[in-house]
Motif scaffolding. Sequence first.
Motif, PDB file in Angstrom:
ATOM      1  N   SER A 132       0.823  -1.193   0.000  1.00 36.67           N
ATOM      2  CA  SER A 132       0.000   0.000   0.000  1.00 36.67           C
ATOM      3  C   SER A 132       0.864   1.254   0.000  1.00 36.67           C
ATOM      4  O   SER A 132       2.046   1.228   0.354  1.00 36.67           O
ATOM      5  CB  SER A 132      -0.915  -0.005   1.230  1.00 36.67           C
ATOM      6  OG  SER A 132      -0.149  -0.034   2.415  1.00 36.67           O
ATOM      7  N   SER A 133       0.240   2.376  -0.379  1.00 36.00           N
ATOM      8  CA  SER A 133       0.978   3.632  -0.461  1.00 36.00           C
ATOM      9  C   SER A 133       1.476   4.082   0.902  1.00 36.00           C
ATOM     10  O   SER A 133       2.580   4.634   1.015  1.00 36.00           O
ATOM     11  CB  SER A 133       0.086   4.717  -1.080  1.00 36.00           C
ATOM     12  OG  SER A 133      -1.106   4.875  -0.342  1.00 36.00           O
ATOM     13  N   ASP A 134       0.695   3.845   1.973  1.00 35.49           N
ATOM     14  CA  ASP A 134       1.140   4.276   3.294  1.00 35.49           C
ATOM     15  C   ASP A 134       2.318   3.452   3.793  1.00 35.49           C
ATOM     16  O   ASP A 134       3.128   3.933   4.591  1.00 35.49           O
ATOM     17  CB  ASP A 134      -0.005   4.277   4.310  1.00 35.49           C
ATOM     18  CG  ASP A 134      -0.790   2.977   4.333  1.00 35.49           C
ATOM     19  OD1 ASP A 134      -0.472   2.065   3.556  1.00 35.49           O
ATOM     20  OD2 ASP A 134      -1.747   2.890   5.131  1.00 35.49           O
ATOM     21  N   PHE A 135       2.436   2.201   3.313  1.00 33.85           N
ATOM     22  CA  PHE A 135       3.598   1.392   3.682  1.00 33.85           C
ATOM     23  C   PHE A 135       4.873   2.005   3.104  1.00 33.85           C
ATOM     24  O   PHE A 135       5.854   2.221   3.823  1.00 33.85           O
ATOM     25  CB  PHE A 135       3.427  -0.046   3.174  1.00 33.85           C
ATOM     26  CG  PHE A 135       4.616  -0.939   3.482  1.00 33.85           C
ATOM     27  CD1 PHE A 135       4.658  -1.679   4.642  1.00 33.85           C
ATOM     28  CD2 PHE A 135       5.697  -1.025   2.592  1.00 33.85           C
ATOM     29  CE1 PHE A 135       5.744  -2.497   4.930  1.00 33.85           C
ATOM     30  CE2 PHE A 135       6.787  -1.822   2.875  1.00 33.85           C
ATOM     31  CZ  PHE A 135       6.814  -2.573   4.046  1.00 33.85           C
ATOM     32  N   TRP A 136       4.868   2.291   1.804  1.00 33.26           N
ATOM     33  CA  TRP A 136       6.067   2.827   1.165  1.00 33.26           C
ATOM     34  C   TRP A 136       6.366   4.247   1.617  1.00 33.26           C
ATOM     35  O   TRP A 136       7.529   4.622   1.799  1.00 33.26           O
ATOM     36  CB  TRP A 136       5.926   2.767  -0.359  1.00 33.26           C
ATOM     37  CG  TRP A 136       6.029   1.378  -0.876  1.00 33.26           C
ATOM     38  CD1 TRP A 136       5.062   0.652  -1.499  1.00 33.26           C
ATOM     39  CD2 TRP A 136       7.177   0.519  -0.780  1.00 33.26           C
ATOM     40  NE1 TRP A 136       5.524  -0.605  -1.804  1.00 33.26           N
ATOM     41  CE2 TRP A 136       6.821  -0.724  -1.376  1.00 33.26           C
ATOM     42  CE3 TRP A 136       8.455   0.655  -0.247  1.00 33.26           C
ATOM     43  CZ2 TRP A 136       7.699  -1.792  -1.451  1.00 33.26           C
ATOM     44  CZ3 TRP A 136       9.342  -0.415  -0.322  1.00 33.26           C
ATOM     45  CH2 TRP A 136       8.956  -1.619  -0.922  1.00 33.26           C
ATOM     46  N   ALA A 137       5.331   5.036   1.832  1.00 37.12           N
ATOM     47  CA  ALA A 137       5.539   6.394   2.335  1.00 37.12           C
ATOM     48  C   ALA A 137       6.165   6.357   3.723  1.00 37.12           C
ATOM     49  O   ALA A 137       7.079   7.129   4.038  1.00 37.12           O
ATOM     50  CB  ALA A 137       4.209   7.153   2.374  1.00 37.12           C
ATOM     51  N   GLY A 138       5.669   5.449   4.566  1.00 34.56           N
ATOM     52  CA  GLY A 138       6.236   5.304   5.903  1.00 34.56           C
ATOM     53  C   GLY A 138       7.654   4.771   5.877  1.00 34.56           C
ATOM     54  O   GLY A 138       8.523   5.244   6.630  1.00 34.56           O
ATOM     55  N   TYR A 139       7.915   3.797   4.998  1.00 28.19           N
ATOM     56  CA  TYR A 139       9.255   3.198   4.932  1.00 28.19           C
ATOM     57  C   TYR A 139      10.293   4.227   4.489  1.00 28.19           C
ATOM     58  O   TYR A 139      11.344   4.385   5.121  1.00 28.19           O
ATOM     59  CB  TYR A 139       9.245   2.014   3.962  1.00 28.19           C
ATOM     60  CG  TYR A 139      10.480   1.145   4.080  1.00 28.19           C
ATOM     61  CD1 TYR A 139      10.428  -0.067   4.748  1.00 28.19           C
ATOM     62  CD2 TYR A 139      11.703   1.542   3.528  1.00 28.19           C
ATOM     63  CE1 TYR A 139      11.560  -0.873   4.872  1.00 28.19           C
ATOM     64  CE2 TYR A 139      12.833   0.752   3.648  1.00 28.19           C
ATOM     65  CZ  TYR A 139      12.760  -0.455   4.319  1.00 28.19           C
ATOM     66  OH  TYR A 139      13.881  -1.228   4.445  1.00 28.19           O
ATOM     67  N   ILE A 140      10.025   4.903   3.407  1.00 24.49           N
ATOM     68  CA  ILE A 140      11.004   5.851   2.859  1.00 24.49           C
ATOM     69  C   ILE A 140      11.219   7.027   3.804  1.00 24.49           C
ATOM     70  O   ILE A 140      12.354   7.443   4.052  1.00 24.49           O
ATOM     71  CB  ILE A 140      10.546   6.339   1.473  1.00 24.49           C
ATOM     72  CG1 ILE A 140      10.526   5.173   0.479  1.00 24.49           C
ATOM     73  CG2 ILE A 140      11.465   7.449   0.957  1.00 24.49           C
ATOM     74  CD1 ILE A 140       9.874   5.499  -0.845  1.00 24.49           C
ATOM     75  N   SER A 141      10.138   7.573   4.358  1.00 25.03           N
ATOM     76  CA  SER A 141      10.286   8.710   5.269  1.00 25.03           C
ATOM     77  C   SER A 141      11.031   8.306   6.534  1.00 25.03           C
ATOM     78  O   SER A 141      11.820   9.089   7.075  1.00 25.03           O
ATOM     79  CB  SER A 141       8.908   9.286   5.632  1.00 25.03           C
ATOM     80  OG  SER A 141       8.108   8.337   6.311  1.00 25.03           O
ATOM     81  N   GLY A 142      10.821   7.084   7.007  1.00 24.18           N
ATOM     82  CA  GLY A 142      11.538   6.605   8.189  1.00 24.18           C
ATOM     83  C   GLY A 142      13.026   6.472   7.940  1.00 24.18           C
ATOM     84  O   GLY A 142      13.850   6.857   8.775  1.00 24.18           O
ATOM     85  N   ALA A 143      13.404   5.904   6.797  1.00 26.80           N
ATOM     86  CA  ALA A 143      14.827   5.747   6.458  1.00 26.80           C
ATOM     87  C   ALA A 143      15.512   7.099   6.304  1.00 26.80           C
ATOM     88  O   ALA A 143      16.640   7.303   6.769  1.00 26.80           O
ATOM     89  CB  ALA A 143      14.963   4.926   5.167  1.00 26.80           C
ATOM     90  N   ILE A 144      14.828   8.049   5.666  1.00 25.35           N
ATOM     91  CA  ILE A 144      15.397   9.396   5.502  1.00 25.35           C
ATOM     92  C   ILE A 144      15.596  10.068   6.854  1.00 25.35           C
ATOM     93  O   ILE A 144      16.616  10.726   7.108  1.00 25.35           O
ATOM     94  CB  ILE A 144      14.485  10.251   4.602  1.00 25.35           C
ATOM     95  CG1 ILE A 144      14.540   9.746   3.160  1.00 25.35           C
ATOM     96  CG2 ILE A 144      14.887  11.728   4.653  1.00 25.35           C
ATOM     97  CD1 ILE A 144      13.566  10.425   2.224  1.00 25.35           C
ATOM     98  N   GLY A 145      14.634   9.879   7.759  1.00 29.87           N
ATOM     99  CA  GLY A 145      14.734  10.469   9.087  1.00 29.87           C
ATOM    100  C   GLY A 145      15.938   9.953   9.860  1.00 29.87           C
ATOM    101  O   GLY A 145      16.613  10.723  10.563  1.00 29.87           O
ATOM    102  N   ILE A 146      16.233   8.677   9.743  1.00 25.30           N
ATOM    103  CA  ILE A 146      17.386   8.102  10.441  1.00 25.30           C
ATOM    104  C   ILE A 146      18.684   8.675   9.893  1.00 25.30           C
ATOM    105  O   ILE A 146      19.604   9.019  10.653  1.00 25.30           O
ATOM    106  CB  ILE A 146      17.385   6.565  10.295  1.00 25.30           C
ATOM    107  CG1 ILE A 146      16.332   5.965  11.227  1.00 25.30           C
ATOM    108  CG2 ILE A 146      18.751   5.982  10.615  1.00 25.30           C
ATOM    109  CD1 ILE A 146      16.615   6.168  12.701  1.00 25.30           C
ATOM    110  N   ILE A 147      18.795   8.792   8.581  1.00 27.38           N
ATOM    111  CA  ILE A 147      20.019   9.319   7.978  1.00 27.38           C
ATOM    112  C   ILE A 147      20.284  10.745   8.446  1.00 27.38           C
ATOM    113  O   ILE A 147      21.410  11.117   8.778  1.00 27.38           O
ATOM    114  CB  ILE A 147      19.931   9.264   6.436  1.00 27.38           C
ATOM    115  CG1 ILE A 147      19.876   7.803   5.964  1.00 27.38           C
ATOM    116  CG2 ILE A 147      21.111   9.985   5.800  1.00 27.38           C
ATOM    117  CD1 ILE A 147      19.573   7.646   4.486  1.00 27.38           C
TER     118      ILE A 147
END
Length: 303
Positions: free
Chosen positions: A2-17
């Motif tokens: 779903s779109s919320d899965f990918w939106a959550g995944y990518i935004s989470g990875a960017i936040g950690i970096i």
Amino acid sequence: MSSDFWAGYISGAIGIIIGNPLDLVKTRLQAGSSVPTSIRTTQNIRSQFDSATSLVRGAAAPILGYGALNAILFVAYNRTLMTLAPSVTDPTNPEGVPLSQIWLAGAVGGLASWVISSPTELVKCRAQLSSHQSISSWTITKDILRRHGARGLYLGGAVTSIRDSVGYGFYFWSYELCKRFMSTKDETSSQAAIKILLCGGIAGIVTWASIFPLDVIKTRLQAQGSPIQVSPTNQPLLRPTASEGRVLNALGITKEAYRAEGIRVFYRGLGICSLRAFIVNAVQWATYEWIMKTLNQDSLMTT
């Protein structure tokens, strides 16, 4: 997916970096005496950022794990919110939904993400407290599995689950409250973007302020047995760091910390954490909402 899965995944990875360098300092301030002497002073902590690799120390596990965690968090939050308020069709804009339901949906999302957050936090914490730069997240994970099995990855799991549930409840609650407070009629796209950045940053600060003592206890609990050297043999990478070599539980950690340093120990590092929280969550929310809108628009065009 779903779109919320990918939106959550990518935004989470960017936040950690983005947030890892400040998270490194926060973890060491929280750990206190659990930090090896060689990296305990402010000068030596600053020296950890002399190389490019030190900026992402301990980030390997969170980049992989926190991306998945954030994906689960937003999926669980969105599904729970739509169950509690069936009239909601767009979880990114839950107008009219009581804030209590938004808090509850966030708490459910936080509890769901605990399965990933607990081992991810443990590995990240021990990597960040290591005085040896060559210890990788994967080395720490293998050592924990070898010595304690899969159960060892959930050291401090109970405290982490409470922290995540309460914290993410306030995360979504404060974000939505801020958006409602700042909303204006006929706002431009630039005004909407600034609103998302500000509300995301404020939500991050509110979240950490609400659960920071729990996070200190979690960090000190997981710091027991933090890695101190790379062994070419089968010697353990871990050492006990509790007083007199004892491994303490959450209650024992709390009592020992309060007895040694008083109430202020539970707020050490809150300033640096608030700065990190504002930056990271402003970017995360902006990324999440942009990806959600983009993916949903693409989905409508293909139907």
